[in-house]
Design a protein around this motif. Structure first.
Motif, PDB file in Angstrom:
ATOM      1  N   GLY A 148     -34.843  36.206   4.458  1.00  0.00           N
ATOM      2  CA  GLY A 148     -35.458  37.291   4.960  1.00  0.00           C
ATOM      3  C   GLY A 148     -36.161  36.760   6.050  1.00  0.00           C
ATOM      4  N   THR A 149     -36.947  37.316   6.693  1.00  0.00           N
ATOM      5  CA  THR A 149     -37.802  37.218   8.098  1.00  0.00           C
ATOM      6  C   THR A 149     -38.664  36.998   7.367  1.00  0.00           C
ATOM      7  N   GLU A 150     -39.376  38.084   6.248  1.00  0.00           N
ATOM      8  CA  GLU A 150     -40.712  37.873   5.640  1.00  0.00           C
ATOM      9  C   GLU A 150     -41.555  36.761   5.199  1.00  0.00           C
ATOM     10  N   TYR A 151     -39.732  36.084   4.435  1.00  0.00           N
ATOM     11  CA  TYR A 151     -40.441  35.045   3.857  1.00  0.00           C
ATOM     12  C   TYR A 151     -40.096  32.993   5.016  1.00  0.00           C
ATOM     13  N   HIS A 153     -40.531  32.496   7.919  1.00  0.00           N
ATOM     14  CA  HIS A 153     -42.233  33.101   8.867  1.00  0.00           C
ATOM     15  C   HIS A 153     -43.041  32.678   7.652  1.00  0.00           C
ATOM     16  N   GLU A 154     -43.213  32.626   7.021  1.00  0.00           N
ATOM     17  CA  GLU A 154     -44.094  31.894   6.010  1.00  0.00           C
ATOM     18  C   GLU A 154     -44.414  30.595   6.450  1.00  0.00           C
ATOM     19  N   LYS A 158     -43.597  32.191  15.223  1.00  0.00           N
ATOM     20  CA  LYS A 158     -42.444  32.676  16.832  1.00  0.00           C
ATOM     21  C   LYS A 158     -42.942  32.029  18.384  1.00  0.00           C
ATOM     22  N   THR A 301     -30.288  40.854  11.449  1.00  0.00           N
ATOM     23  CA  THR A 301     -31.013  41.189  11.976  1.00  0.00           C
ATOM     24  C   THR A 301     -31.522  39.377  12.364  1.00  0.00           C
ATOM     25  N   ASN A 305     -33.008  37.701  15.834  1.00  0.00           N
ATOM     26  CA  ASN A 305     -34.294  36.654  15.494  1.00  0.00           C
ATOM     27  C   ASN A 305     -33.717  35.558  15.938  1.00  0.00           C
TER      28      ASN A 305
END
Length: 501
Positions: A148-151, A153-154, A158, A301, A305
């Motif tokens: 997933g994107t949120e995890y 990008h921890e 970007k 997604t 990305n």
């Protein structure tokens, strides 16, 4: 078989056409050893026999016979590519990097794969090439799909680096690598994938390479151990980057740094050819669905990305100029390979070892520029409204169709679950909320045929789930009458309701 091959399809290598090949082998009393003699096979297959073939196979045959392939006049298209190939072959500038000193300066290969699976290759397209930093794009897309994107990008940002360098020791304002394409970001992403099998390096490598193979149309891929050892032995800066990330808690806890570094170098040393690289690029162009197997390998997604970050820094410090000149997402590597993605249309893999001062293939850059200009592929070009001319082969069937015919095709695709066609119109800028003369939308027809995957796709494209047809019925009304409870629940979850009809 010759007609199929002339249309750009490879029956002996395309998994969708295997049932046709098997049927011909049975008809000719041949064996798998005779597979490449099928192009001289003179007998015919009747319509009844074709009906026994899977839809994925017959769809290709229908598209070919009725001129509905992505590029109907494929031979004209490849003639233009060949002309450009020959012109670019005359370029003799650039320098081969030290770790590839054994490579031939004149090696020059090109492969193209459309989102229909039409393939053209020329030159040194079957020579094995290590992925090097191209693996960063594949790993990032895999991580987004799985985690997933949120995890993700921890651990990576970007933004482009301030100096455009790929091996920068700088971190962004949040103390993480600027993006997934640079070396620090690629290491961080590698650690996330390894964390799926913590400290089990063989399993981690196997899982990732299996994913690469799915992107490449289930073609086997291997590591070049010589390049792996050579690259690892002269990469002090990469080791420094790894220790910097460890100091800033840039990896998941409890992973062994040695395993992260080893896996990073191993993935860089996986070999592809131009042909398999083009299929990988076309999978990205096709929204994550491999064009030669019809398997969904990446989430949409993840594709969005990945292409965004490739725009940002896929071509090293030349990324901005490349974007300005071609408008195409691309990823370059120091092995001399460039993967170019034309969303909704095709993927290209270009290979030539001599590099310029920005570490990009000199011939690959020039070929990409010429293709983008010749076929108006810059993402700001309006493909639907552009005229069809001899000079612009890529403005294919959709560009010449009336709006009524386009709407009819969208309705047909929604009713029959033709995701490639739906995605092609969407990528070209068409709203999937278009309606026919009865005000029925693509979502109405998908619901009538209980096509859950199509319905999910349309919902993700933000179509109106409460659209009314001429009888004041919504897609939910059709789902309740013709579909499954799973479909009804999916629509309700996204705000659908019944109509007054």
């Amino acid at each position: 078989m010759c007609r199929i091959q002339q249309s750009g399809f490879l029956p002996c290598e395309d998994f969708r056409l295997r049932p046709l090949v098997d049927k011909l082998l049975i008809k000719s009393s041949g064996s798998r050893d005779d597979i490449y003699n099928l192009y001289n096979f003179k007998k015919t297959i009747n319509v009844a026999e074709l009906k026994d073939l899977p839809d994925s196979c017959t769809d290709i045959i229908k598209k070919m016979l009725f001129g509905k392939t992505l590029i109907p006049e494929f031979s004209r298209f490849t003639d233009d590519l060949l002309e450009m190939y020959d012109k670019v072959a005359e370029i003799k500038t650039g320098k081969i990097p030290d770790f590839l000193s054994s490579r031939n300066f004149d090696h020059w290969g090109v492969s193209v794969c459309t989102t229909d699976g039409q393939i053209w290759s020329h030159g040194d397209s079957s020579i094995p090439i290590t992925l090097q930093s191209c693996s960063a794009a594949l790993n990032y897309s895999m991580a987004i799909t799985k985690l997933g994107t949120e995890y993700v990008h921890e651990f990576v940002g970007k933004e482009a680096t301030r100096n455009g360098l790929m091996n920068t020791l700088d971190l962004d304002k949040n103390g993480i690598p600027h993006n997934a394409m640079i070396q620090s970001g690629a290491m961080a992403i590698t650690s996330l994938l390894l964390n799926e099998t913590p400290n089990d390096l063989p399993s981690g490598y196997e899982n990732i390479v299996n994913h690469y193979q799915s992107l490449a149309g289930d073609k086997p891929l291997n590591i070049n151990n010589t390049i792996y050892l050579a690259d690892k032995s002269c990469s002090d800066r990469k080791f420094s980057i790894a220790y910097l990330l460890k100091e800033h808690n840039g990896f998941p806890p409890d992973l062994k740094l040695k395993h992260i570094i080893d896996l990073y170098f191993q993935l860089n040393s996986v070999e592809v050819t131009c042909e398999t690289g083009a299929v990988i690029a076309s999978t990205l162009a096709n929204g994550g669905v491999c064009p030669t197997t019809d398997k969904e390998v990446l989430s949409r997604t993840a594709v969005q990305n990945t292409l965004s970050i490739m725009h940002l820094q896929g071509m090293y410090s030349y990324s901005g100029e490349w974007m300005f000149e071609t408008g195409l997402p691309a990823k370059s590597s120091t092995s001399g390979m460039i993967m170019v993605v034309v969303p909704g249309i095709m993927g290209m893999c270009l290979y030539s070892p001599p590099l310029d001062k920005n570490q990009n293939s000199v011939r690959g850059l020039e070929f990409g520029r010429r293709v983008s200009q010749r076929f108006s592929l810059h993402y700001l070009d309006n493909h639907i409204c552009a005229p069809f001319t001899k000079e612009n082969l890529m403005h294919r069937q959709e560009g010449r169709q009336s709006r009524e015919l386009v709407i009819m095709n969208v309705m047909y695709a929604a009713a029959h679950g033709d995701m490639n066609l739906l995605n092609r119109y969407f990528e070209l800028g068409l709203s999937l909320d278009v309606a026919d003369y009865d005000y029925r939308t693509a979502l109405h027809l998908a619901c009538c045929n209980d096509n859950i995957i199509t319905v999910q796709y349309l919902i993700e494209r933000k179509v109106n789930v409460c659209a009314l047809d001429r009888w004041n019925r919504t897609p939910l009304d059709d789902a309740k009458q013709y579909g499954s409870m799973e479909l009804v629940e999916l629509l309700r979850k996204h705000g659908a309701n019944e109509g007054p009809g």
